[in-house]
Design an enzyme around this catalytic site. Structure first.
Site, PDB file in Angstrom:
ATOM      1  N   LYS A  93       0.825  -1.220   0.000  1.00 25.30           N
ATOM      2  CA  LYS A  93       0.000   0.000   0.000  1.00 25.30           C
ATOM      3  C   LYS A  93       0.855   1.264   0.000  1.00 25.30           C
ATOM      4  O   LYS A  93       0.738   2.123   0.874  1.00 25.30           O
ATOM      5  CB  LYS A  93      -0.966   0.031   1.180  1.00 25.30           C
ATOM      6  CG  LYS A  93      -1.972  -1.109   1.180  1.00 25.30           C
ATOM      7  CD  LYS A  93      -3.022  -0.927   2.257  1.00 25.30           C
ATOM      8  CE  LYS A  93      -4.055  -2.022   2.279  1.00 25.30           C
ATOM      9  NZ  LYS A  93      -3.540  -3.331   2.719  1.00 25.30           N
ATOM     10  N   ILE A  97       5.151  10.172  -2.752  1.00 27.86           N
ATOM     11  CA  ILE A  97       5.450  10.726  -4.076  1.00 27.86           C
ATOM     12  C   ILE A  97       6.296   9.738  -4.878  1.00 27.86           C
ATOM     13  O   ILE A  97       6.957   8.858  -4.317  1.00 27.86           O
ATOM     14  CB  ILE A  97       6.177  12.086  -3.970  1.00 27.86           C
ATOM     15  CG1 ILE A  97       7.528  11.941  -3.252  1.00 27.86           C
ATOM     16  CG2 ILE A  97       5.296  13.119  -3.280  1.00 27.86           C
ATOM     17  CD1 ILE A  97       8.456  13.144  -3.401  1.00 27.86           C
ATOM     18  N   THR A 100       9.980   8.909  -3.887  1.00 27.89           N
ATOM     19  CA  THR A 100      10.122   8.170  -2.628  1.00 27.89           C
ATOM     20  C   THR A 100       9.698   6.709  -2.780  1.00 27.89           C
ATOM     21  O   THR A 100      10.387   5.801  -2.297  1.00 27.89           O
ATOM     22  CB  THR A 100       9.310   8.865  -1.514  1.00 27.89           C
ATOM     23  OG1 THR A 100       9.793  10.197  -1.376  1.00 27.89           O
ATOM     24  CG2 THR A 100       9.444   8.134  -0.190  1.00 27.89           C
TER      25      THR A 100
HETATM   26  P1  BMP Z   1      -8.610 -11.010   7.057  1.00 28.08           P
HETATM   27  O1  BMP Z   1      -9.277 -11.973   6.053  1.00 28.08           O
HETATM   28  O2  BMP Z   1      -7.943 -11.727   8.186  1.00 28.08           O
HETATM   29  O3  BMP Z   1      -9.543  -9.909   7.523  1.00 28.08           O
HETATM   30  O4  BMP Z   1      -7.400 -10.284   6.266  1.00 28.08           O
HETATM   31  C1  BMP Z   1      -7.630  -9.316   5.286  1.00 28.08           C
HETATM   32  C2  BMP Z   1      -6.327  -8.880   4.644  1.00 28.08           C
HETATM   33  O5  BMP Z   1      -6.605  -8.021   3.542  1.00 28.08           O
HETATM   34  C3  BMP Z   1      -5.373  -8.107   5.542  1.00 28.08           C
HETATM   35  O6  BMP Z   1      -4.051  -8.506   5.203  1.00 28.08           O
HETATM   36  C4  BMP Z   1      -5.582  -6.655   5.166  1.00 28.08           C
HETATM   37  O7  BMP Z   1      -4.382  -5.899   5.283  1.00 28.08           O
HETATM   38  C5  BMP Z   1      -5.992  -6.744   3.699  1.00 28.08           C
HETATM   39  N1  BMP Z   1      -6.930  -5.700   3.224  1.00 28.08           N
HETATM   40  C6  BMP Z   1      -8.213  -5.568   3.744  1.00 28.08           C
HETATM   41  O8  BMP Z   1      -8.593  -6.289   4.667  1.00 28.08           O
HETATM   42  N2  BMP Z   1      -9.047  -4.609   3.215  1.00 28.08           N
HETATM   43  C7  BMP Z   1      -8.686  -3.782   2.190  1.00 28.08           C
HETATM   44  O9  BMP Z   1      -9.497  -2.977   1.752  1.00 28.08           O
HETATM   45  C8  BMP Z   1      -7.390  -3.922   1.662  1.00 28.08           C
HETATM   46  C9  BMP Z   1      -6.529  -4.885   2.172  1.00 28.08           C
HETATM   47  O10 BMP Z   1      -5.328  -5.033   1.641  1.00 28.08           O
END
Ligand code: BMP
Length: 261
Positions: A93, A97, A100
């Protein structure tokens, strides 16, 4: 239209090398399941990746939560991705900029671009973030997902912000191959891959804003392509993750078969 096509048909017609590989894996292994491995030690991550590997098309990592991260972990994850034939998605995620994010993607401790086939970014800084990541990732045949929507309650990624993601994806389709979101964003001309987190066999919420929907809802009704499942697979007491992974693989694949009928 793409919603009714098979992954294999879409693979053949797709311009992006990574998408052809990904859809090929999905057809071969009959899986549209990605494991969200939010695991915090090296040994446990490697163990679950090896056990669940046969049932998934993508292993999604948060490499910065591993307490004992080292280069050997990455080497072994790459070996497992070859052994079981899955891609690795570092859910980084990026949100800075262009200049970076180039440094963060290619260098630092994690050197993400050297091992992760897929990564993702927010478009909040504007188009430059995509251009910066592309300079590093495209020569390596990597692919980028944009966070067009988020699964959590109160997400601000809606409406015109979501639309802007789709517009930028079309403009940079030589590198951006799809989205994190809850539904398909493809149109007549553009075939994008959607990966959806917040998936569980029972819909509901956790205590920190996560909202879960079912594979049937996400794949069959909404036309998304890949379900991302974390705690549904590795946090069920007394049940082996590989057993649950097979359950989710089947639920996701059955929903897909129903969709393309
Ligand atoms: P879980 O099924 O245990 O809730 O995990 C969801 C995963 O998806 C996590 O790694 C989280 O960082 C990622 N995630 C999310 O849950 N919602 C989003 O909108 C974007 C994500 O990357």
């Amino acid at each position: 239209a793409f919603k009714a096509q098979t992954y294999g048909e879409r693979a053949q017609a797709h311009h992006h090398t990574l998408v052809r590989t990904l859809f090929g894996i999905m057809e071969e292994k009959k899986t549209n399941l990605s494991l969200a491995a939010d695991i915090n030690t090296k040994a446990e991550l490697l163990e679950i990746a090896d056990k669940v590997g046969p049932y998934i098309c993508v292993l999604k990592t948060h490499i910065d939560v591993i307490a004992d991260f080292d280069q050997d972990l990455v080497d072994r994850l790459v070996a497992l991705s070859k052994k079981h034939n899955f891609l690795i998605f570092e859910d980084r995620k990026f949100a800075d900029i262009g200049n970076t994010v180039k440094l963060q993607y290619g260098g630092g401790v994690y050197k993400i671009a050297s091992w992760a086939h897929i990564t993702n970014c927010h478009i909040i800084p504007g188009e430059g973030i995509i251009s910066g990541l592309k300079e590093v990732g495209k020569p390596l045949d990597r692919g980028l997902l944009l966070l067009a929507e988020m699964s959590s309650k109160g997400s601000l990624a809606v409406g015109s912000y979501t639309d802007k993601n789709v517009e930028l994806a079309k403009k940079h389709k030589d590198f951006v191959f799809g989205f994190i979101g809850s539904r398909t964003f493809s149109d007549e001309e553009h075939d994008f891959v959607t990966m959806t987190p917040g998936v569980n066999l029972v819909s509901g919420n956790d205590s920190l804003g996560q909202q879960f929907r079912t594979p049937e809802h996400i794949i069959c009704e909404n036309g998304s392509d890949i379900i991302i499942v974390g705690r549904g697979i590795y946090a069920q007491e007394g049940v082996q993750p590989e057993e649950l992974a097979e359950k989710y693989r089947k639920a996701g694949w059955d929903a897909y078969l129903k969709r393309i009928q």
